[in-house]
Design a protein around this motif. Structure first.
Motif, PDB file in Angstrom:
ATOM      1  N   PHE A 139       1.401   3.971  -3.337  1.00  0.00           N
ATOM      2  CA  PHE A 139       1.000   5.367  -3.152  1.00  0.00           C
ATOM      3  C   PHE A 139       2.160   6.343  -3.403  1.00  0.00           C
ATOM      4  O   PHE A 139       1.932   7.538  -3.550  1.00  0.00           O
ATOM      5  CB  PHE A 139       0.459   5.569  -1.725  1.00  0.00           C
TER       6      PHE A 139
ATOM      7  N   GLY B  87      -2.090   4.843  -8.057  1.00  0.00           N
ATOM      8  CA  GLY B  87      -1.959   4.513  -6.642  1.00  0.00           C
ATOM      9  C   GLY B  87      -2.934   5.273  -5.773  1.00  0.00           C
ATOM     10  O   GLY B  87      -3.509   4.721  -4.823  1.00  0.00           O
ATOM     11  N   TYR B  88      -3.137   6.555  -6.102  1.00  0.00           N
ATOM     12  CA  TYR B  88      -4.090   7.368  -5.336  1.00  0.00           C
ATOM     13  C   TYR B  88      -5.499   6.790  -5.449  1.00  0.00           C
ATOM     14  O   TYR B  88      -6.210   6.642  -4.450  1.00  0.00           O
ATOM     15  CB  TYR B  88      -4.039   8.795  -5.864  1.00  0.00           C
TER      16      TYR B  88
ATOM     17  N   TYR C 286       2.217   9.112  -6.249  1.00  0.00           N
ATOM     18  CA  TYR C 286       1.368  10.295  -6.068  1.00  0.00           C
ATOM     19  C   TYR C 286       2.102  11.425  -5.364  1.00  0.00           C
ATOM     20  O   TYR C 286       1.865  12.609  -5.643  1.00  0.00           O
ATOM     21  CB  TYR C 286       0.109   9.910  -5.289  1.00  0.00           C
TER      22      TYR C 286
ATOM     23  N   ARG D  78       0.827  -1.207   0.000  1.00  0.00           N
ATOM     24  CA  ARG D  78       0.000   0.000   0.000  1.00  0.00           C
ATOM     25  C   ARG D  78       0.861   1.257   0.000  1.00  0.00           C
ATOM     26  O   ARG D  78       0.558   2.241  -0.681  1.00  0.00           O
ATOM     27  CB  ARG D  78      -0.932  -0.003   1.221  1.00  0.00           C
ATOM     28  N   THR D  79       1.945   1.225   0.774  1.00  0.00           N
ATOM     29  CA  THR D  79       2.854   2.373   0.803  1.00  0.00           C
ATOM     30  C   THR D  79       3.551   2.551  -0.530  1.00  0.00           C
ATOM     31  O   THR D  79       3.650   3.675  -1.055  1.00  0.00           O
ATOM     32  CB  THR D  79       3.898   2.196   1.918  1.00  0.00           C
TER      33      THR D  79
ATOM     34  N   THR E 259      -6.261   3.747  -6.257  1.00  0.00           N
ATOM     35  CA  THR E 259      -6.282   2.422  -5.618  1.00  0.00           C
ATOM     36  C   THR E 259      -6.572   2.539  -4.128  1.00  0.00           C
ATOM     37  O   THR E 259      -7.343   1.738  -3.571  1.00  0.00           O
ATOM     38  CB  THR E 259      -4.933   1.710  -5.833  1.00  0.00           C
ATOM     39  N   ILE E 260      -5.979   3.511  -3.467  1.00  0.00           N
ATOM     40  CA  ILE E 260      -6.230   3.705  -2.033  1.00  0.00           C
ATOM     41  C   ILE E 260      -7.690   4.085  -1.788  1.00  0.00           C
ATOM     42  O   ILE E 260      -8.304   3.634  -0.806  1.00  0.00           O
ATOM     43  CB  ILE E 260      -5.292   4.792  -1.480  1.00  0.00           C
TER      44      ILE E 260
ATOM     45  N   TRP F 161      -1.282   8.581 -10.887  1.00  0.00           N
ATOM     46  CA  TRP F 161      -2.560   8.645 -10.189  1.00  0.00           C
ATOM     47  C   TRP F 161      -3.176   7.299  -9.873  1.00  0.00           C
ATOM     48  O   TRP F 161      -4.146   7.229  -9.121  1.00  0.00           O
ATOM     49  CB  TRP F 161      -3.570   9.473 -11.008  1.00  0.00           C
TER      50      TRP F 161
END
Length: 314
Positions: free
Chosen positions: A127, A188-189, A130, A123-124, A191-192, A186
């Protein structure tokens, strides 16, 4: 001196006093929030209002302004490059946004699955793009999509016996390169955001689907996507607005020349203002962009409200 009556909770006030405690509290509150409104007025509201005013004048930033009426709008609507910038903005926006949604949902589903180990680490990592500098991203991808044979993109193509591509001059390669930058930054953003939505879905639904023999693709199609509809609409809404503000990627990738194959609307008005010193036509282009964004936003809201009403009726 009057005796104090028990049970009287009223606070005595001084008659004729100019400032009550309520007024003092309100003044302190407005004082604390005033810096935001002052800065917004100076750097946000005033430039917007002045841009509307400037769109009816010819001005190069140094000489006195000359009122020209609607000529600035007539000029940009007669400029083929302006319509190319609108077309490029839509195409790059679609090519960079749609893959974000599909890949973002799949990545979020994987990160939300109990089968994936080190989920917090992934997750880190996902992200990180971004929060990376846009200029750094554009420079790196400028090297990846280099026109020479040693460029990473052309090297990958050579493995399939495909001729080298001039990424920053040809029509579709320019759009592919810029939309790839947008996607990488974008995805990753989004996805969160999708992951946050999936964590609100009851796990009992997936367990019941597994018992019924549903495959992973069926779980995503029949459970995840319908339950994520509000989050998907939010991502589409924000990505659409962001695509119309695309500027840094084409500027760094194409340089100050901003070729017709990849120039966007924001890059077009920037070129008019700070390269050609034509602030009037740049302001006119900014107003057209503002109206397009308002129209797209209203359309998104209309579709969102209709989908919400349809869901309630069903």
């Amino acid at each position: 001196m009057e005796p104090v009556v028990k049970g009287d909770t009223k606070t005595p006030t001084v008659k004729g006093g100019r400032w009550t405690e309520k007024k003092k509290t309100a003044l302190a509150s407005y004082t604390f929030i005033s810096p935001f409104f002052i800065l917004f007025t100076i750097f946000g509201l005033f430039p917007m209002v002045f841009s509307f005013y400037l769109s009816f004048f010819r001005w190069d930033g140094l000489t006195p302004m000359e009122y020209v009426g609607w000529r600035n709008f007539e000029f940009i609507f007669s400029d083929p490059l302006f319509f190319s910038s609108i077309k490029n903005t839509f195409l790059i926006g679609i090519m960079g946004t749609l893959p974000q949604i599909f890949i973002g949902i799949l990545l979020a589903f994987a990160l939300n699955s109990a089968l994936v180990r080190f989920r917090n680490t992934f997750r880190t990592l996902i992200f990180l793009p971004y929060i990376t500098s846009i200029v750094a991203v554009a420079i790196i991808f400028g090297v990846v999509f280099n026109n020479q044979d040693f460029g990473f993109g052309n090297y990958i193509l050579s493995l399939f016996n495909i001729d080298s591509v001039r990424w920053n001059t040809e029509y579709w390669p320019v759009k592919i390169a810029i939309s790839t930058m947008v996607f990488w930054r974008w995805v990753g953003y989004n996805t969160i955001i999708f992951l946050a939505g999936m964590q609100s879905i009851p796990r009992e639904l997936y367990e019941a689907a597994k018992i019924d023999g549903a495959s992973v693709s069926q779980q995503i199609r029949l459970i995840t996507v319908p339950m994520l509809k509000p989050f998907i609409l939010f991502v589409v809404f924000t990505a659409t607005i962001g695509s119309f503000q695309l500027f840094t990627e084409p500027l760094i990738f194409l340089g100050r020349g901003l070729r017709e194959e990849g120039i966007t609307m924001v890059a077009y008005l920037w070129r008019d203002a700070f390269v050609l010193n034509s602030f009037g036509t740049a302001s006119a282009a900014a107003i057209v962009l503002f109206l397009i964004i308002i129209f797209i936003t209203a359309l998104n809201l209309l579709i969102t409200n209709r989908i919400g009403r349809t869901k309630k009726l069903s």
